[in-house]
Design a protein around this motif. Structure first.
Motif, PDB file in Angstrom:
ATOM      1  N   ARG A 241       0.843  -1.204   0.000  1.00 37.77           N
ATOM      2  CA  ARG A 241       0.000   0.000   0.000  1.00 37.77           C
ATOM      3  C   ARG A 241       0.874   1.248   0.000  1.00 37.77           C
ATOM      4  O   ARG A 241       0.590   2.217  -0.698  1.00 37.77           O
ATOM      5  N   GLY A 242       1.943   1.190   0.762  1.00 36.64           N
ATOM      6  CA  GLY A 242       2.864   2.319   0.841  1.00 36.64           C
ATOM      7  C   GLY A 242       3.531   2.626  -0.489  1.00 36.64           C
ATOM      8  O   GLY A 242       3.983   3.740  -0.728  1.00 36.64           O
ATOM      9  N   MET A 243       3.608   1.649  -1.364  1.00 33.91           N
ATOM     10  CA  MET A 243       4.187   1.852  -2.691  1.00 33.91           C
ATOM     11  C   MET A 243       3.117   2.224  -3.710  1.00 33.91           C
ATOM     12  O   MET A 243       3.394   2.287  -4.903  1.00 33.91           O
ATOM     13  N   GLY A 244       1.882   2.423  -3.259  1.00 33.46           N
ATOM     14  CA  GLY A 244       0.843   2.890  -4.165  1.00 33.46           C
ATOM     15  C   GLY A 244      -0.013   1.796  -4.764  1.00 33.46           C
ATOM     16  O   GLY A 244      -0.826   2.063  -5.643  1.00 33.46           O
ATOM     17  N   ALA A 245       0.161   0.571  -4.297  1.00 31.73           N
ATOM     18  CA  ALA A 245      -0.684  -0.513  -4.803  1.00 31.73           C
ATOM     19  C   ALA A 245      -2.048  -0.471  -4.134  1.00 31.73           C
ATOM     20  O   ALA A 245      -2.211   0.072  -3.043  1.00 31.73           O
ATOM     21  N   SER A 246      -3.032  -1.051  -4.804  1.00 32.40           N
ATOM     22  CA  SER A 246      -4.342  -1.283  -4.212  1.00 32.40           C
ATOM     23  C   SER A 246      -4.311  -2.730  -3.728  1.00 32.40           C
ATOM     24  O   SER A 246      -4.115  -3.652  -4.519  1.00 32.40           O
ATOM     25  N   VAL A 247      -4.467  -2.946  -2.422  1.00 32.28           N
ATOM     26  CA  VAL A 247      -4.157  -4.245  -1.827  1.00 32.28           C
ATOM     27  C   VAL A 247      -5.426  -5.016  -1.475  1.00 32.28           C
ATOM     28  O   VAL A 247      -6.362  -4.466  -0.893  1.00 32.28           O
ATOM     29  N   ILE A 248      -5.443  -6.283  -1.852  1.00 36.30           N
ATOM     30  CA  ILE A 248      -6.502  -7.214  -1.462  1.00 36.30           C
ATOM     31  C   ILE A 248      -5.885  -8.243  -0.522  1.00 36.30           C
ATOM     32  O   ILE A 248      -4.796  -8.756  -0.797  1.00 36.30           O
ATOM     33  N   VAL A 249      -6.557  -8.534   0.586  1.00 40.11           N
ATOM     34  CA  VAL A 249      -6.070  -9.547   1.528  1.00 40.11           C
ATOM     35  C   VAL A 249      -6.994 -10.757   1.483  1.00 40.11           C
ATOM     36  O   VAL A 249      -8.218 -10.606   1.423  1.00 40.11           O
ATOM     37  N   THR A 250      -6.404 -11.963   1.484  1.00 41.15           N
ATOM     38  CA  THR A 250      -7.211 -13.174   1.659  1.00 41.15           C
ATOM     39  C   THR A 250      -6.791 -13.829   2.972  1.00 41.15           C
ATOM     40  O   THR A 250      -5.628 -13.776   3.353  1.00 41.15           O
ATOM     41  N   GLU A 251      -7.746 -14.389   3.675  1.00 42.53           N
ATOM     42  CA  GLU A 251      -7.469 -14.989   4.989  1.00 42.53           C
ATOM     43  C   GLU A 251      -8.494 -16.087   5.254  1.00 42.53           C
ATOM     44  O   GLU A 251      -9.637 -15.978   4.801  1.00 42.53           O
ATOM     45  N   ALA A 252      -8.108 -17.107   5.985  1.00 43.94           N
ATOM     46  CA  ALA A 252      -9.072 -18.108   6.412  1.00 43.94           C
ATOM     47  C   ALA A 252      -9.548 -17.813   7.829  1.00 43.94           C
ATOM     48  O   ALA A 252     -10.642 -18.205   8.228  1.00 43.94           O
ATOM     49  N   ASN A 253      -8.724 -17.105   8.601  1.00 46.52           N
ATOM     50  CA  ASN A 253      -9.053 -16.796   9.994  1.00 46.52           C
ATOM     51  C   ASN A 253      -9.928 -15.538  10.046  1.00 46.52           C
ATOM     52  O   ASN A 253      -9.488 -14.452   9.656  1.00 46.52           O
ATOM     53  N   PRO A 254     -11.181 -15.676  10.537  1.00 45.88           N
ATOM     54  CA  PRO A 254     -12.084 -14.519  10.488  1.00 45.88           C
ATOM     55  C   PRO A 254     -11.599 -13.332  11.322  1.00 45.88           C
ATOM     56  O   PRO A 254     -11.840 -12.181  10.947  1.00 45.88           O
ATOM     57  N   LEU A 255     -10.941 -13.581  12.452  1.00 47.46           N
ATOM     58  CA  LEU A 255     -10.440 -12.471  13.261  1.00 47.46           C
ATOM     59  C   LEU A 255      -9.436 -11.636  12.471  1.00 47.46           C
ATOM     60  O   LEU A 255      -9.484 -10.413  12.452  1.00 47.46           O
ATOM     61  N   ARG A 256      -8.498 -12.330  11.832  1.00 48.44           N
ATOM     62  CA  ARG A 256      -7.501 -11.613  11.045  1.00 48.44           C
ATOM     63  C   ARG A 256      -8.146 -10.949   9.832  1.00 48.44           C
ATOM     64  O   ARG A 256      -7.746  -9.854   9.425  1.00 48.44           O
ATOM     65  N   ALA A 257      -9.115 -11.639   9.232  1.00 49.69           N
ATOM     66  CA  ALA A 257      -9.800 -11.060   8.074  1.00 49.69           C
ATOM     67  C   ALA A 257     -10.477  -9.751   8.472  1.00 49.69           C
ATOM     68  O   ALA A 257     -10.400  -8.745   7.770  1.00 49.69           O
ATOM     69  N   LEU A 258     -11.124  -9.758   9.633  1.00 50.11           N
ATOM     70  CA  LEU A 258     -11.814  -8.555  10.093  1.00 50.11           C
ATOM     71  C   LEU A 258     -10.820  -7.429  10.359  1.00 50.11           C
ATOM     72  O   LEU A 258     -11.063  -6.262  10.033  1.00 50.11           O
ATOM     73  N   GLU A 259      -9.681  -7.795  10.938  1.00 43.67           N
ATOM     74  CA  GLU A 259      -8.663  -6.773  11.196  1.00 43.67           C
ATOM     75  C   GLU A 259      -8.188  -6.148   9.876  1.00 43.67           C
ATOM     76  O   GLU A 259      -8.002  -4.931   9.789  1.00 43.67           O
ATOM     77  N   ALA A 260      -8.016  -6.983   8.864  1.00 48.27           N
ATOM     78  CA  ALA A 260      -7.606  -6.458   7.555  1.00 48.27           C
ATOM     79  C   ALA A 260      -8.660  -5.500   7.002  1.00 48.27           C
ATOM     80  O   ALA A 260      -8.341  -4.452   6.439  1.00 48.27           O
ATOM     81  N   VAL A 261      -9.925  -5.853   7.157  1.00 46.42           N
ATOM     82  CA  VAL A 261     -11.009  -4.975   6.700  1.00 46.42           C
ATOM     83  C   VAL A 261     -10.932  -3.631   7.416  1.00 46.42           C
ATOM     84  O   VAL A 261     -10.989  -2.569   6.797  1.00 46.42           O
ATOM     85  N   LEU A 262     -10.780  -3.690   8.738  1.00 46.63           N
ATOM     86  CA  LEU A 262     -10.758  -2.453   9.523  1.00 46.63           C
ATOM     87  C   LEU A 262      -9.488  -1.642   9.259  1.00 46.63           C
ATOM     88  O   LEU A 262      -9.434  -0.448   9.522  1.00 46.63           O
ATOM     89  N   ASP A 263      -8.450  -2.309   8.743  1.00 44.04           N
ATOM     90  CA  ASP A 263      -7.248  -1.581   8.336  1.00 44.04           C
ATOM     91  C   ASP A 263      -7.404  -0.977   6.944  1.00 44.04           C
ATOM     92  O   ASP A 263      -6.470  -0.369   6.419  1.00 44.04           O
ATOM     93  N   GLY A 264      -8.585  -1.175   6.328  1.00 46.45           N
ATOM     94  CA  GLY A 264      -8.853  -0.498   5.062  1.00 46.45           C
ATOM     95  C   GLY A 264      -8.557  -1.332   3.823  1.00 46.45           C
ATOM     96  O   GLY A 264      -8.607  -0.810   2.712  1.00 46.45           O
ATOM     97  N   TYR A 265      -8.237  -2.610   3.989  1.00 49.32           N
ATOM     98  CA  TYR A 265      -7.980  -3.458   2.831  1.00 49.32           C
ATOM     99  C   TYR A 265      -9.275  -4.092   2.345  1.00 49.32           C
ATOM    100  O   TYR A 265     -10.202  -4.307   3.117  1.00 49.32           O
ATOM    101  N   GLU A 266      -9.302  -4.454   1.071  1.00 49.14           N
ATOM    102  CA  GLU A 266     -10.370  -5.304   0.583  1.00 49.14           C
ATOM    103  C   GLU A 266     -10.064  -6.734   0.977  1.00 49.14           C
ATOM    104  O   GLU A 266      -8.922  -7.183   0.866  1.00 49.14           O
ATOM    105  N   VAL A 267     -11.074  -7.461   1.403  1.00 49.93           N
ATOM    106  CA  VAL A 267     -10.884  -8.856   1.799  1.00 49.93           C
ATOM    107  C   VAL A 267     -11.854  -9.706   1.004  1.00 49.93           C
ATOM    108  O   VAL A 267     -13.032  -9.353   0.880  1.00 49.93           O
ATOM    109  N   MET A 268     -11.347 -10.803   0.450  1.00 49.33           N
ATOM    110  CA  MET A 268     -12.208 -11.714  -0.315  1.00 49.33           C
ATOM    111  C   MET A 268     -11.523 -13.077  -0.381  1.00 49.33           C
ATOM    112  O   MET A 268     -10.425 -13.260   0.150  1.00 49.33           O
ATOM    113  N   THR A 269     -12.179 -14.033  -1.003  1.00 52.64           N
ATOM    114  CA  THR A 269     -11.539 -15.338  -1.167  1.00 52.64           C
ATOM    115  C   THR A 269     -10.460 -15.252  -2.244  1.00 52.64           C
ATOM    116  O   THR A 269     -10.482 -14.360  -3.091  1.00 52.64           O
TER     117      THR A 269
END
Lengths: 424, 424, 424, 424
Positions: free
Chosen positions: C235-263
Motif C-alpha cells: 500500500r505504501g508503494m501505491g498498490a491497491s491491496v486485497i487480503v485473503t485470509e481463512a481466519n475470520p479475526l484476522r480477516a476482520l482486522e484487515a477490513v478495519l485496516d482499510g484493505y479489501e478482503v475476499m476469497t
C-alpha cells in the motif's frame, strides 16, 4: 457610538470580542501582516468597502486592514451567516462601520450593501459580487471617472462563480475597474480545498451519522483538489476508497495513488458512504440509487446542491422518506434505506463548522495582501479580472511557515544562477 | 402497562422507538444473532438481569436477548447516561421491566438495582459490578444454593476495572458464581479501542476546537491499542505524529511504524495537540506544560481523568484560566494559552458521541453470545472470572464479515492437516 | 594458524574482514552488547558450539560471544549459504574454530557438525537442530551426566520448525537439556517478520520483474505478521491491496485496516501481483490460476515452497513454460502468461538479499542475551523448550532505541504504584 | 539482410527478440496504439529518423511506428546504453535500419547519427537533440525548403534540457521546423517522475545498501514531482520523512502533507538516508556533511550529479575514502563514515533498473501519438517548440485505463452544458 452602523444589539460586543480573540489567536499569518501594516500604514487615507460573511475570522481581517490605516465599512454577503455579537464588537470595540443583522430581509440587506457603496470606497472586497454590482448599477460613468482620478483602485472577489461573472462583464466591456480573483490562489486552493475540505467533509459526515469509517467503502466522486483531499482523509481513517472520475487524466492519477477507480454505476453497488466533489450536476442519479445497499450515506462536498439528484431520489422513494437524525433524511428505495445528509447541500458547512480558522488565516492573508497590491499598483491596472500574483502566494506561504517556526533553505547566488541556466 | 417498571415518561416511547430503530439498523451482527435466537430460543425460561447504560444500542441488545426467550429486567449503570425515551420504548414496545430515570438520585438508583436483583435472575449482566455486588451483599449463602441448583448460571462484566474487582473477590473466595469478563475479547479490543477510539478521539478534538490536523504536530502518549489507533488516524489526517512511551517494546514498534519517538518533556516543546492514552497517571505534568507553545491543545483518551495533571496546570496558571468555547478552557502559563479539553476527561465521550453503533454492535454481540455460552455450560463452571472463549471471538468476526458481504477462504482438510504438523 | 579449522581458503580472510566490518557497522545493538561482554566476561571458561549460516552477520555474533570470554566453534547450518571469505576471516582474524566450505557435500557437512559437537560445548546454538541432534545421537546418558555436572548448560534454536521438533522430543522425554526457542521473541517477530520481510519481499519482486507497484492490484494471502508487513508496504508503494485470509479475526482486522478482503478465487481474477504468506500449503491452486489475468506475478513469502501449487501450475501449462528473466518463469495457461518467481521459494531470499543487517542485529542480540541467560540460570533449568524471557525482549528494544539516539519516558514510583492498582 | 545497418552481431537477434517480447508484454498502451496504427497506417510513406537509447522498450516503440507504415531508421542516443541483442533483433526480425554498437567511439557514434540523418526523415525523434543538430548543421536552407515542400514535418525531443536548447534556437531564429517537447506531458510527468522515480530511487538505495527503511529518518531534498514521489514511498516503507525545500509554497505543501520540514543544515544532523531531488546544485554541502551521523547514506535522484557536493565530501575525507560495496563508497568525515551511492549519479539508473516498462509504456505512447499529430498537422505548424497537446495526454490516460480494464464515467450532454456555464 462614533461610527455609522446598523447591528442587532451593541450590548453583544463583549461576547463577540471573545470570539474574535479566539479566532485571532488561530490566525497568526494575518496577525503578522497586521503588525507590519500597523507600522507601514499602507492604507492611510484609503476607504475599503467589504461585503463578506460577518464572522469572527472576517473581523480579524477587517481589524488587520484597519490597523494598516484603512477606513473600513462592512456589510454582510449572506443574511444567514451573520454573527450578531461579532457585528456588535466591530462597531463598539473596533469602530468599524458595520451594517449586518442576522436574518435580515431582502430590503434591509440591500440597504446595507447600499450603505457601504455610498461611502465611495477606494477598494471593494466581495464574496459574490454584490458590492461590485451595486456600484456598477449606480452608473459606470461615475466609476470610470473615479478610476481615472485614482480615487477607485480596484476590488477583490472571493468566489469562483463571482469571478466567472466578472470575466463575462469584462468581456462585455462593462467592468469599470480591476478586480483580483482570489479563489485561484495556490496557497488558498491548497489550504482550503485540499486540506480544509478534506477534514471538514469527513467531520460533517461523522457528526451527522456517527458512522465508523474504518472498514467502510467510501466512494468519492471527482478527483480534483477537493476530491483528493476527501479521498486521502477517508483512507487515513481506515476506509477502503473508490474514486469515480470522468476525466481520464485524473482517473489515472487516482489509480496510481492506489485507489480503485470505476464508474459511479459500478461503485453504487459497493459503497457505504458516497461523497460528491465534482463541481458538476447529476453525479449520482436514479440508476445509481437503485444499486445502493441498505444504510448507504449520501453527502455532497461540492459548492452547489446539484451533484446528488435529490429530486430523482425523492421520486424513487415516493412517500417513503423521513428525518431520522438532525441533518439526516432516510429515503426508502426498493426496501433499502438511503441516508441523505443536509438535503445534498455542502456537508462540511451544513453539518460541521466549515473551515478551521487556520485555513481562513491563509485565505484572508491572500485577501489582505491583494488589497495592498491594489494600492501599490494604483493607476497601473486595466479594468480586468486578475489572478493572484505569484509573489503574494509565496509571501503567504513564507509567513505561514514562519508562524509555525519552520525555516526553509535559501538559494545561494550560485544556485540561482544554475537554475537560470538549467532550471525546469 | 403489562410489566413492572419505573421510567420517566412512557409517552416518550415513540421517540425512543425511532432511535432504537436507527441503532438496530446499524447493528447487523446483533440482528443476525437475534434472528437465530428467535428460532432457537436458547433463553427459554431464563431470567436475565441487566445493569447497563440505557441507550438505543443497549435496547437492541435487550431485544436480542428477549427474542431468544429471555425474560429481561434492566436498570441503569449510570444515572446520567439514561435516555428516557429509550427506557419508555423498552417498557411500552418491548414489555421489558425497566427501571431507569435520567438524573435519578442515589437512593432511586439503588432501588432500581434492587428491583432487578429481586427478580432473581439466572444471568446477570453488569457494567461496573453494581448488580453482582447487590446480589452478593444480600447473602452469599442463598446465591450458592441457587448456583448449586443451577438456578443461577453466571454473569458478565463489561469493564476492565470491574473484572479486576471480581478477580479480587474470587481470590478472596467470596465470588459465588462464574463471570465472563468481556473487555478482553479480541474483536472488542480491536473494534473498540483501536478503530472506534481512534476515530472518536480525533472527532472530539475537532468538534471542540475546529483545529486543522493537516500539518499539526500531534503528540500521542502511549502506544497501546488506543494510542496506536489515535496515532494512525492523526497521521491519516495529515498530522506529523510524535509518540511517547515508557515501554521500550512499544516504543520500538512506534519507531518502526514510522513515528518519531521521544520523551514527553522533549515532545512538549514541539506539539500542537497532545493526546494521552496510557492508562496511567501524571503523563503530562507541570514541567511539560512549561514547555508548550501557545495554543497547545490538551486532550485525554484514557478511561480516567488522571493522565493530564490538571491540578498542576491550574496552579501554574493561577487565576489565569477561562472557558473559551464549550468544552475548552484556556490556562495561561508563562504568557502562553494552553487549551484543556473537557477538564481532562475522556474526550471522545465528552466532546463527541462516543463509539459508533457499528462498534457497539461488536461489543454487544460478544455480550449476547457470552450469555448463551453461560446457558450451554450450565452447571459446569466454577465460580471464577472467565475470559471470552476464542470461539465467541471467531463467531463475532465471522458474523461481522458476513453482514458486510465479505467471504473468506475455508481451509481444506489437507490444509488443516498441514497446519497440525507444521503450524505456528 | 592457531585454531583447528576447515575452510576453503584462509587467503580470503581480508575480503571477509571487510564484509564483517560492514555488517558490524550496521549492528549497533550487538556491538553495545559486545562492549559490555568485553568488560563483564560472562562466558569466561564457557565453550559455545554454533551451527549457523556462515555469513558476515553471524561472524559479528560469534565475535560478540568471543568478546565475552567464550571459546566458540562454528559449523554451517546450510552448505549453500556459507561465505568462504567470512569463514576464512573467522579463522585468521578471530581465531574461531570454523568448519565450513561453501557447497560442501553431505559427508563433509556431517563431519563439520561432528567437529563442533566433539568439542563438548557448554552451550549449543542451532538453526535447525542439527547440532542438538548430533549430540543426542551420541548417547543421551553422557549428556545427562554432563547436565547434572553443570558442564552442559543449554542451547538455543532459531527456527519455528526446529522448536516444534524439540517440543516433540521434550514430550517424548528424550530432550536432555534446556533449549531457548528464539523465533517467538517479540522484538524479533516485529523486526524480522513484519518490517524486514515486508520490505524485502517487495524488493525481491521488483528486482525480479521491475514491475511498477503504483496502481497495481497486489493480493496478499495471509494477514499474520509477515502478511501484514507485505500489505502495509505494498500500500505504501501505491498498490491497491486485497487480503485473503481463512481466519475470520484476522480477516476482520484487515477490513478495519482499510484493505479489501475476499476469497482467493475472487481475488485471482483481479490481481496483478500475488504474494503468499500464510504458512500453509495450497494457498493458490489450479482453479485460481485459471482466473488470473495475463502477466500476473506469483511470489511466495512463506518459509516453505508449498504455498503456490507449482505442480498444478505446471500441469495446466503443459509444456508451455519458459524462463523469461533470471528468477522468472512464464507458464502459459489458457493463453495468458503467469510469471512464477523463484520456483515458489521465499522470494526475499531468492531474489533479494534477505533481511537487512539492522534486522539481524535484533535477532542476534536476542541470541547473545539468551546465551548469557543460560549461563546465569546454570543448573536451575529443566530439560524443556523455553520461550525468550520478556526481560531479554525489553533489553533488546531498549538497546535498539539507545543506538538510535531515542530516549523514552521512565515511570515514576507514583506511576508504577498506580499501574499496580489499576493497570491493564 | 535486407536493410542497411551497423550492429555488433546479428546473431544476437534471438536473445534480443526475447527481451523485446518481454517488454512488449508490459507495454499494453503502445500495443493498442500499434494495433490501431496497423489498420490506419498513419505513417504510410513517412520516413522517421530516431536517435534514442537502444533498449527493448525503444524497440517496441520503433515496431509500433513501423506497424503504422513508417520506414524507420534508428541510431543510439548514448553509446553506453545500447543493448546489442536488441539492435540485432531490430535489424533481423523487424528490418529496421539500425546503427548502434554498445561502447562505440565518438567517430562511429557520429557516423551513425549521420547515417540516420542522410535518409532525410520526414520526422525526427530525439533524446538530447543530436539528430536535430546534425540536420541543422548540414545547412538550414535545405531544411527550410524541405519544410516548405511538406517533406519535413517536424520532430520530437525527450529531455527538458534538450527542449531548453531548442527554445534558445527558436528564439535565435535558427530552428527550422516544429518540435514537440515531450517531457512536460502530464501523463508522463506523473508516471515517470512521481510514480516511476519514487519507486526506483528507493529500489536503488535498498539494492546498494540493503538498509532497513522502517524506522529510518529519510531526508528528501526538493518537493517537486520527483521529490514528492520519493517522500511518499519512503513514508510508505515505514520511514520518518523530513523534507527540505527552498520554495515556500512547496515547503508548505509538504508540511500540510504531514512531513517535517526544515533546512538541510538542521536535517543533516538527524537523517539516516539523504535523497536529493531538486534539479539544483550544491544541495548538500561541506557544512552539512560535518553534521551527519555515522552510516548516513547519500543518494541523488536528480538528473545531473551536481546535487551532492562530492568534491567537498572528498576534501573533507582527505584520503579516508574506500569502496565498501558495489556502488557504495565510504568517506570518513570526523570519524563518521558517510556512504555515497554511485558517485552521486542518478541512483535509480545506476543502482537499479531505471523505470519500469509500464512507465516507459506511457512515455513512448506520448511519443507515438506526437508523431501522428505531426503528420495530421502537416504544413500547419510554425518552426517552434510545442508542448504536448492536451488531447494526447487524455488519449494516453484513456488507453492506459482501458488496458487496465478500468471504466470511467462519461459526461452526459446535460453535464457538459452545466460545466460550460459554471465550470472551473
Amino acid at each position: 457610538l462614533a461610527v455609522d452602523h446598523d447591528v442587532a444589539d451593541p450590548a453583544l460586543a463583549t461576547a463577540g470580542a471573545g470570539r474574535i480573540a479566539w479566532a485571532a489567536a488561530r490566525m497568526p499569518v494575518l496577525r503578522s501582516i497586521g503588525q507590519r501594516f500597523g507600522e507601514a500604514k499602507p492604507f492611510a487615507g484609503i476607504r475599503i468597502g467589504a461585503c463578506l460573511h460577518v464572522t469572527p475570522e472576517t473581523a480579524v481581517l477587517i481589524a488587520t486592514l484597519a490597523a494598516g490605516g484603512a477606513e473600513v465599512a462592512l456589510c454582510a454577503s449572506n443574511p444567514l451567516s451573520t454573527k450578531d455579537d461579532v457585528a456588535a464588537s466591530l462597531v463598539v470595540d473596533h469602530e468599524v462601520a458595520t451594517f449586518a443583522r442576522r436574518g435580515e430581509g431582502v430590503a434591509v440587506y440591500a440597504s446595507h450593501v447600499q450603505a457601504v457603496a455610498s461611502r465611495e470606497p477606494h477598494i471593494t472586497i466581495d464574496d459574490g459580487c454584490d458590492l461590485i454590482e451595486r456600484l456598477h448599477s449606480s452608473g459606470p460613468e461615475r466609476l470610470r471617472s473615479r478610476v481615472a482620478a485614482a480615487d477607485l483602485l480596484g476590488g477583490t472577489e472571493d468566489t469562483t462563480t463571482g469571478a466567472a461573472h466578472l470575466r463575462a462583464m469584462a468581456a462585455a466591456g462593462v467592468l469599470t475597474y480591476p478586480v483580483v480573483s482570489l479563489s485561484e490562489a495556490t496557497t488558498r486552493a491548497m489550504a482550503d480545498n485540499r486540506y480544509g475540505t478534506g477534514q471538514s467533509v469527513l467531520d460533517g459526515i461523522v457528526r451527522a451519522t456517527n458512522t465508523l469509517l474504518a472498514g467502510a467503502k467510501v466512494v468519492v466522486a471527482g478527483y480534483g483538489n477537493c476530491g483528493r483531499g476527501v479521498a486521502a482523509r477517508a483512507r487515513g481513517m481506515g476506509a477502503s476508497v473508490i474514486v469515480t472520475e470522468a476525466n481520464p487524466l485524473r482517473a489515472l492519477e487516482a489509480v496510481l495513488d492506489g485507489y480503485e477507480v470505476m464508474t459511479m454505476r459500478a461503485a453504487a453497488a459497493r459503497g457505504n458512504v458516497f461523497v460528491t466533489a465534482t463541481g458538476n450536476r447529476d453525479v449520482i442519479t436514479a440508476a445509481d440509487f437503485a444499486e445502493m445497499p441498505d444504510g448507504a450515506i449520501l453527502a455532497n462536498a461540492g459548492h452547489f446542491d446539484v451533484e446528488i439528484d435529490v429530486k430523482a431520489l425523492a421520486e424513487l422513494a415516493g412517500g417513503r422518506r423521513r428525518p431520522v437524525r438532525p441533518g439526516v433524511e432516510e429515503f426508502t428505495v426498493g426496501g433499502r434505506g438511503l441516508l441523505l445528509l443536509c438535503e445534498g447541500r455542502l456537508v462540511n458547512l451544513a453539518a460541521a463548522d466549515g473551515n478551521p480558522a487556520q485555513v481562513m488565516d491563509i485565505s484572508f492573508a491572500v485577501q489582505a495582501l491583494a488589497c495592498e497590491w491594489l494600492v501599490r499598483h494604483r493607476g497601473e491596472l486595466e479594468p480586468a479580472v486578475y489572478g493572484v500574483p505569484a509573489e503574494i502566494d509565496g509571501q503567504v506561504a513564507s509567513l505561514k511557515l514562519a508562524t509555525m517556526g519552520i525555516e526553509v533553505d535559501e538559494l545561494s547566488p550560485g544556485q540561482l544562477a544554475y537554475l537560470k541556466t538549467f532550471g525546469g
